[in-house]
Design a protein around this motif. Structure first.
Motif, PDB file in Angstrom:
ATOM      1  N   UNK A  80       0.840  -1.196   0.000  1.00 49.17           N
ATOM      2  CA  UNK A  80       0.000   0.000   0.000  1.00 49.17           C
ATOM      3  C   UNK A  80       0.876   1.247   0.000  1.00 49.17           C
ATOM      4  N   UNK A  81       0.636   2.127  -0.959  1.00 47.13           N
ATOM      5  CA  UNK A  81       1.289   3.441  -1.008  1.00 47.13           C
ATOM      6  C   UNK A  81       2.816   3.377  -0.896  1.00 47.13           C
ATOM      7  N   UNK A  82       3.429   2.448  -1.600  1.00 45.85           N
ATOM      8  CA  UNK A  82       4.878   2.353  -1.607  1.00 45.85           C
ATOM      9  C   UNK A  82       5.485   1.583  -0.449  1.00 45.85           C
ATOM     10  N   UNK A  94      11.483 -12.891   2.051  1.00 41.55           N
ATOM     11  CA  UNK A  94      12.182 -12.392   0.870  1.00 41.55           C
ATOM     12  C   UNK A  94      11.385 -12.606  -0.400  1.00 41.55           C
ATOM     13  N   UNK A  95      10.783 -13.777  -0.543  1.00 39.97           N
ATOM     14  CA  UNK A  95       9.973 -14.068  -1.729  1.00 39.97           C
ATOM     15  C   UNK A  95       8.749 -13.159  -1.796  1.00 39.97           C
ATOM     16  N   UNK A 118       7.639  -6.185  -5.293  1.00 41.14           N
ATOM     17  CA  UNK A 118       8.456  -5.183  -5.970  1.00 41.14           C
ATOM     18  C   UNK A 118       9.522  -4.587  -5.075  1.00 41.14           C
ATOM     19  N   UNK A 119       9.800  -5.243  -3.964  1.00 37.03           N
ATOM     20  CA  UNK A 119      10.796  -4.770  -3.009  1.00 37.03           C
ATOM     21  C   UNK A 119      11.813  -5.884  -2.780  1.00 37.03           C
ATOM     22  N   UNK A 120      12.523  -5.835  -1.683  1.00 37.49           N
ATOM     23  CA  UNK A 120      13.472  -6.897  -1.333  1.00 37.49           C
ATOM     24  C   UNK A 120      13.875  -6.749   0.125  1.00 37.49           C
ATOM     25  N   UNK A 121      14.627  -7.718   0.606  1.00 35.28           N
ATOM     26  CA  UNK A 121      15.142  -7.652   1.973  1.00 35.28           C
ATOM     27  C   UNK A 121      16.064  -6.448   2.165  1.00 35.28           C
ATOM     28  N   UNK A 122      16.647  -5.956   1.083  1.00 30.99           N
ATOM     29  CA  UNK A 122      17.518  -4.784   1.159  1.00 30.99           C
ATOM     30  C   UNK A 122      16.752  -3.492   1.404  1.00 30.99           C
ATOM     31  N   UNK A 123      15.428  -3.538   1.315  1.00 23.61           N
ATOM     32  CA  UNK A 123      14.606  -2.350   1.498  1.00 23.61           C
ATOM     33  C   UNK A 123      13.761  -2.404   2.772  1.00 23.61           C
ATOM     34  N   UNK A 174       8.147  -7.857   9.064  1.00 21.86           N
ATOM     35  CA  UNK A 174       8.928  -6.731   8.527  1.00 21.86           C
ATOM     36  C   UNK A 174       8.033  -5.718   7.835  1.00 21.86           C
ATOM     37  N   UNK A 175       8.569  -4.510   7.730  1.00 21.36           N
ATOM     38  CA  UNK A 175       8.003  -3.451   6.919  1.00 21.36           C
ATOM     39  C   UNK A 175       9.103  -2.993   5.962  1.00 21.36           C
ATOM     40  N   UNK A 176       8.759  -2.859   4.696  1.00 21.79           N
ATOM     41  CA  UNK A 176       9.749  -2.469   3.692  1.00 21.79           C
ATOM     42  C   UNK A 176       9.167  -1.390   2.785  1.00 21.79           C
TER      43      UNK A 176
END
Length: 127
Positions: free
Chosen positions: A24-26, A59-60, A66-71, A121-123
């Motif tokens: 939601x919203x980025x 991670x999946x 559209x994100x990743x663990x790095x974010x 998590x939140x990314x």
């Protein structure tokens, strides 16, 4: 607001009524995730293996969002025994080496006695 729901196909998602992640919203909000291998519905014995499975599932879901663990910007670790947490540090420090998220560790009872760790998590979705 545009909202998208992500599922791993875990039977818990349907039984309990939640999504693995909500976009939601980025932002990506990933539900508390335990160490099950959802393909086989098996739960390893060790906290380290449960931690690896948990972060793999998260991670999946993040990649699908559209994100990743790095974010990841926030991570909550929930363990049934706080003394198990140091065994996870080599795993979490490697996985979050780039993100360096804000983090909290909580000790609590989980849904099943064999569960040793749950991670939420939140990314952000990178622009």
């Amino acid at each position: 607001m545009n909202v998208r729901h992500i599922s791993t196909g875990s039977p818990f998602e349907e039984q309990i009524g939640y999504s693995r992640a909500v976009v939601a919203d980025g932002w990506v909000f990933v539900s508390g995730t335990t160490g099950y291998d959802y393909a086989t519905m098996t739960l390893p014995d060790s906290v380290e293996d449960q931690c690896r499975n948990t972060l793999d599932t998260i991670g999946k879901a993040l990649i699908e969002a559209g994100s990743s663990l790095d974010h990841v910007v926030r991570v909550n670790y929930i363990l049934t025994d706080g003394a198990d947490f140091p065994a996870c540090w080599p795993i979490t420090s490697q996985v979050f080496a780039k993100a360096k998220p804000a983090a909290t560790m909580i000790q609590a009872t989980l849904m099943e006695p064999a569960m040793k760790i749950e991670i939420e998590v939140t990314a952000r979705i990178p622009e």
